[in-house]
Design a protein around this motif. Sequence first.
Motif, mmCIF file in Angstrom:
data_model
loop_
_atom_site.group_PDB
_atom_site.id
_atom_site.type_symbol
_atom_site.label_atom_id
_atom_site.label_comp_id
_atom_site.label_asym_id
_atom_site.label_seq_id
_atom_site.Cartn_x
_atom_site.Cartn_y
_atom_site.Cartn_z
ATOM 1 N N THR A 1 0.852 -1.203 0.000
ATOM 2 C CA THR A 1 0.000 0.000 0.000
ATOM 3 C C THR A 1 0.878 1.241 0.000
ATOM 4 O O THR A 1 2.080 1.170 0.270
ATOM 5 C CB THR A 1 -0.909 -0.019 1.234
ATOM 6 O OG1 THR A 1 -0.088 -0.058 2.401
ATOM 7 C CG2 THR A 1 -1.820 -1.239 1.226
ATOM 8 N N PRO A 2 0.308 2.360 -0.316
ATOM 9 C CA PRO A 2 1.097 3.610 -0.279
ATOM 10 C C PRO A 2 1.736 3.821 1.086
ATOM 11 O O PRO A 2 1.182 3.448 2.123
ATOM 12 C CB PRO A 2 0.055 4.695 -0.583
ATOM 13 C CG PRO A 2 -0.979 3.982 -1.387
ATOM 14 C CD PRO A 2 -1.066 2.591 -0.809
ATOM 15 N N GLY A 3 2.940 4.356 1.034
ATOM 16 C CA GLY A 3 3.697 4.562 2.263
ATOM 17 C C GLY A 3 4.934 3.689 2.257
ATOM 18 O O GLY A 3 5.385 3.190 1.226
ATOM 19 N N THR A 4 5.500 3.497 3.445
ATOM 20 C CA THR A 4 6.721 2.721 3.588
ATOM 21 C C THR A 4 6.383 1.259 3.863
ATOM 22 O O THR A 4 5.605 0.955 4.779
ATOM 23 C CB THR A 4 7.590 3.284 4.717
ATOM 24 O OG1 THR A 4 7.896 4.651 4.428
ATOM 25 C CG2 THR A 4 8.884 2.494 4.860
ATOM 26 N N LYS B 1 -1.062 2.296 -11.439
ATOM 27 C CA LYS B 1 -1.385 3.719 -11.221
ATOM 28 C C LYS B 1 -2.760 4.027 -11.808
ATOM 29 O O LYS B 1 -3.297 3.281 -12.611
ATOM 30 C CB LYS B 1 -0.312 4.591 -11.875
ATOM 31 C CG LYS B 1 1.112 4.309 -11.368
ATOM 32 C CD LYS B 1 2.150 5.078 -12.152
ATOM 33 C CE LYS B 1 2.247 4.551 -13.587
ATOM 34 N NZ LYS B 1 3.313 5.232 -14.342
ATOM 35 N N SER B 2 -3.253 5.145 -11.359
ATOM 36 C CA SER B 2 -4.567 5.592 -11.863
ATOM 37 C C SER B 2 -4.420 6.578 -13.010
ATOM 38 O O SER B 2 -5.420 7.078 -13.536
ATOM 39 C CB SER B 2 -5.379 6.230 -10.720
ATOM 40 O OG SER B 2 -4.666 7.326 -10.156
ATOM 41 N N SER B 3 -3.192 6.894 -13.413
ATOM 42 C CA SER B 3 -2.972 7.855 -14.498
ATOM 43 C C SER B 3 -1.751 7.419 -15.291
ATOM 44 O O SER B 3 -1.065 6.445 -14.947
ATOM 45 C CB SER B 3 -2.759 9.261 -13.933
ATOM 46 O OG SER B 3 -1.533 9.314 -13.205
ATOM 47 N N PRO C 1 -0.177 3.238 -17.320
ATOM 48 C CA PRO C 1 -0.882 2.890 -16.075
ATOM 49 C C PRO C 1 -0.182 1.791 -15.261
ATOM 50 O O PRO C 1 -0.371 1.705 -14.049
ATOM 51 C CB PRO C 1 -2.249 2.425 -16.565
ATOM 52 C CG PRO C 1 -2.431 3.097 -17.887
ATOM 53 C CD PRO C 1 -1.061 3.138 -18.500
ATOM 54 N N ILE C 2 0.594 0.955 -15.956
ATOM 55 C CA ILE C 2 1.303 -0.111 -15.234
ATOM 56 C C ILE C 2 2.804 0.096 -15.468
ATOM 57 O O ILE C 2 3.301 -0.109 -16.574
ATOM 58 C CB ILE C 2 0.880 -1.511 -15.715
ATOM 59 C CG1 ILE C 2 -0.638 -1.707 -15.613
ATOM 60 C CG2 ILE C 2 1.611 -2.592 -14.909
ATOM 61 C CD1 ILE C 2 -1.137 -3.029 -16.150
ATOM 62 N N GLN D 1 -1.022 8.147 -3.206
ATOM 63 C CA GLN D 1 -2.086 7.499 -2.460
ATOM 64 C C GLN D 1 -2.967 6.615 -3.330
ATOM 65 O O GLN D 1 -3.671 5.744 -2.820
ATOM 66 C CB GLN D 1 -2.946 8.571 -1.767
ATOM 67 C CG GLN D 1 -2.215 9.326 -0.690
ATOM 68 C CD GLN D 1 -1.797 8.421 0.459
ATOM 69 O OE1 GLN D 1 -2.540 7.533 0.859
ATOM 70 N NE2 GLN D 1 -0.599 8.663 0.975
ATOM 71 N N ASN D 2 -2.953 6.848 -4.661
ATOM 72 C CA ASN D 2 -3.825 6.081 -5.546
ATOM 73 C C ASN D 2 -3.088 4.917 -6.239
ATOM 74 O O ASN D 2 -3.671 4.238 -7.091
ATOM 75 C CB ASN D 2 -4.416 6.989 -6.620
ATOM 76 C CG ASN D 2 -5.311 8.061 -6.022
ATOM 77 O OD1 ASN D 2 -6.061 7.786 -5.075
ATOM 78 N ND2 ASN D 2 -5.243 9.286 -6.555
#
Length: 888
Positions: free
Chosen positions: A292-295, A313-315, A346-347, A367-368
């Motif tokens: 998940t996002p973060g460390t 990614k979402s973009s 996106p990937i 975060q996304n």
Amino acid sequence: MSSRAIRRVGGLALLAVLLVGVCRPAQARPYRQGTDPTYTGLDLLFLVDQSGSMGGAAFGYPDLEPTDPLQLRFEAVQYALDTLGEYRLLIAPDLAFRAAVINFGDDPVVTLNWTPIASSQAEWDASRASILDQVSATAFGPVNLGNTNFLAAFELAQTMFAALPVTPDQTHLRVIVLLTDGQPCVVSGPNAFACGDSFGQQAHMDAVNALVQTAFPVPDYQIYVLALDATGEVWQTRSSDWQAVVGEAARATLVATNQQVGVQFYLILSQLVAATGGSKVSGGLRDAQQLTPGTNTIFVPPYQRLMRLSLFKSSNSPGVLSITQPNGQPLPSTDPDVTVSNQNRPIEVWTIADPIPGDWVFEVGSQNDRLDVYLELIPLEVTASASGGTFRLYDDVPLSVQLTDAVTQDPLISYPPPYDLTVQAVITLLDGSTLYQPLTSAQSGTYTGTYTANMGGQYTLGVQASITLPTGEDYVIVSQPALSAFTVSGLVLEVDTFPAGDYLVGEAVELSARVVDDTGAVVPDPAYRFTAALVDSLDAVIAPVEFTDPDGDGVYSAQITWTDDMADAGSLYLDVAVDSGTGGVVGAARLGPVRVLPSIMISARVLEPQPGTEQYVTEGFPPLTKTDLDIVFETRRDEDNNLIDVLPLAANPGTPVLSVRLIDDGDTRPLVFEAGDQPGQYRATVSDLPAGTYHVEVTTAGALQGQYIFNPQASTIRVTVERKTNPMLYAFWGGVGLAVALFAAVVIMSITQSIRQRQHPARGQLVIVKATIIDNEQTEIWRRNLDREKSNDIRFGRSKLPREAPITRLKITCDNNRMSEQRQVRVSAWNKREMIVLSRVLTPGSMLTLHQRTGFDFDQPGIQEQVVYHLMKDPDDYGLGGTDMGVF
């Protein structure tokens, strides 16, 4: 090992296992159906739905929500091709890999024809961008291909597979991946139906199913369906139809996000690996760790060929990702062991070759976004063998395991502590249980050990290699339970000995024991140790029994002589055991029970001939005859030395208990014997036995009644007798020989003299006349023609002469010399007692006169007579008293 020192070439992915998982030669028909296929390559075809429902407003349908708003159908194909290309380069650069793409709507369009993927690093570097661009959304553009005709797409796929070159030395797995929302719609052509017509849609799906089952048979074809349906409504309607088409529910799956696309493609790769198998061993793509996002911190075990990071990614902007290695150093995207692709897609994919084992720190900045981490073990070629073929119980079976990098063919390296590699032989026992036998490193990449089997049969041999992680867990890098097999021959102890029953004191029993394998063959082994003992019913040892193998052929023998002590011990058993020499029991047996009873022992001895006897044999010339050999023997009881007749004591009537044989230079002659002078004495006679050395053998055999037994120590008595020829025969035959020699000499001399005389015959006439002295009357009484006789020796007796001749016997010898006219006449005359010899040299016509004064005895002594012998050269020279005749 430094991970930086390893080249990028030489990694492993599950797809590579698929590609190199070929250890059997290709068949003549490369695309075949079967239950155990192996493949040398992969042909991957993507069917991409480019109908109006996939794009919605972008395809001219402003009121229609697109089922693939993120254009994952393009991203997924690019992601798959890029991933497979990287894996193939790292794993199996020599294997064939081809890919193609068909976009379809009302009609199918070949977007990418069959193209080799990643044939080499240089080629992949040169062609990768072009290949990925051809299948991208940018290149294809917002092109609406109309309605959704699945049947036409699969028919074109059939044509494209048929166009591939078929080579007998290649067998490829053929795979179709369909990306669609799953809803058919055909408004034109022979199979047209209204898009909302559920019956028409079902008929279309049935036609697709029929085509797939016929044109793409399993296992050489595999079909996957990725449903790109953002809402899931369309897929819900047709999921069961597509699951029927692909044959397995897991191969037809709904994906709605880019994260799901990546996960599903890894699942597909795993299934392809399972379909191919092979001799290369890999831990495979581990379950994705979704960060998940973060460390985030994850532990990377040793022996990883690569670590693949998929940042979803979402973009289309670059992702925010920072990586810290276990040594505390950051890992930039420009590192030589790192490949980053699709940074603006996106990937985004990071491939890290030969990651350092330990804790890695990943920080996802957006975060996304979501990061999936996949680990891939070094691909291994694993061999395991038990050298030596067939083994026996308690043999030390030598085990050998070799771990080799499947790509570089280098032996598997060993990491220093705390990542020590533990290699174990996995032995599957006869009952199905598994035993792990530790192995030690004999040389780089080779591990050896031994296993001692305690059961006969076939064993399966495999290998497991693992590392104990800092957390205490075992991290298995290879686990192959069945790589080879070895056979352990079962062994059985066989003992040939006495049956249960009663025995007598003094009786001896011969024992024979051996170890045999499953085929019944004797197994000689100098390490085997036989132990045996007679025990009573309480297992107390009564007497040890020693087995020996004098010939070294694996047949052991022993002897038991029953004693008085054994008779007092009750029931006895014979315990025999064999150990392997290393402590393992090869076999054991207990025989009995037996009972030992008191006995009356009987022995035999030979009276005649005495040992060392010499006999003269009178043989050779009548009336002398050969003499007989007399044999006398007897049987006595040992306890009182009294004679006993054993013939009536036979336990089995008709079975002889005594036998007599005469042995002459290996030739054995059984003899018939009869009762002797006393009960217990026996006699046999051998007639007309010539001179020579003979052995007389008396044998006691057979069971006796009651408590009587023969003494086993004297069961066979042998006496040697030497028969010699009488020396008088030598003198006799010597005299005969001398007489024959003398006779032959006389005959030879006589023949010689006769031949000599015949060679020098006398000449002329020999005449005998009777003459009176007073009146000189002469009367011829005998004449012989010497020319005709051709003999110098003329003999005649008194019967040859007229009766008036007074001489009893007369011999006249004429010694003739051909070269001389003279003749010498030797006259020998016999009366009854004496011989008078007169020798004179005569010339032809001479006369020899014999008269009384010569000493001859005349029949009428009162009459003066003369016997005159004439030797004349010619018959005409006959003249009595002529001038050419001389008288002497």
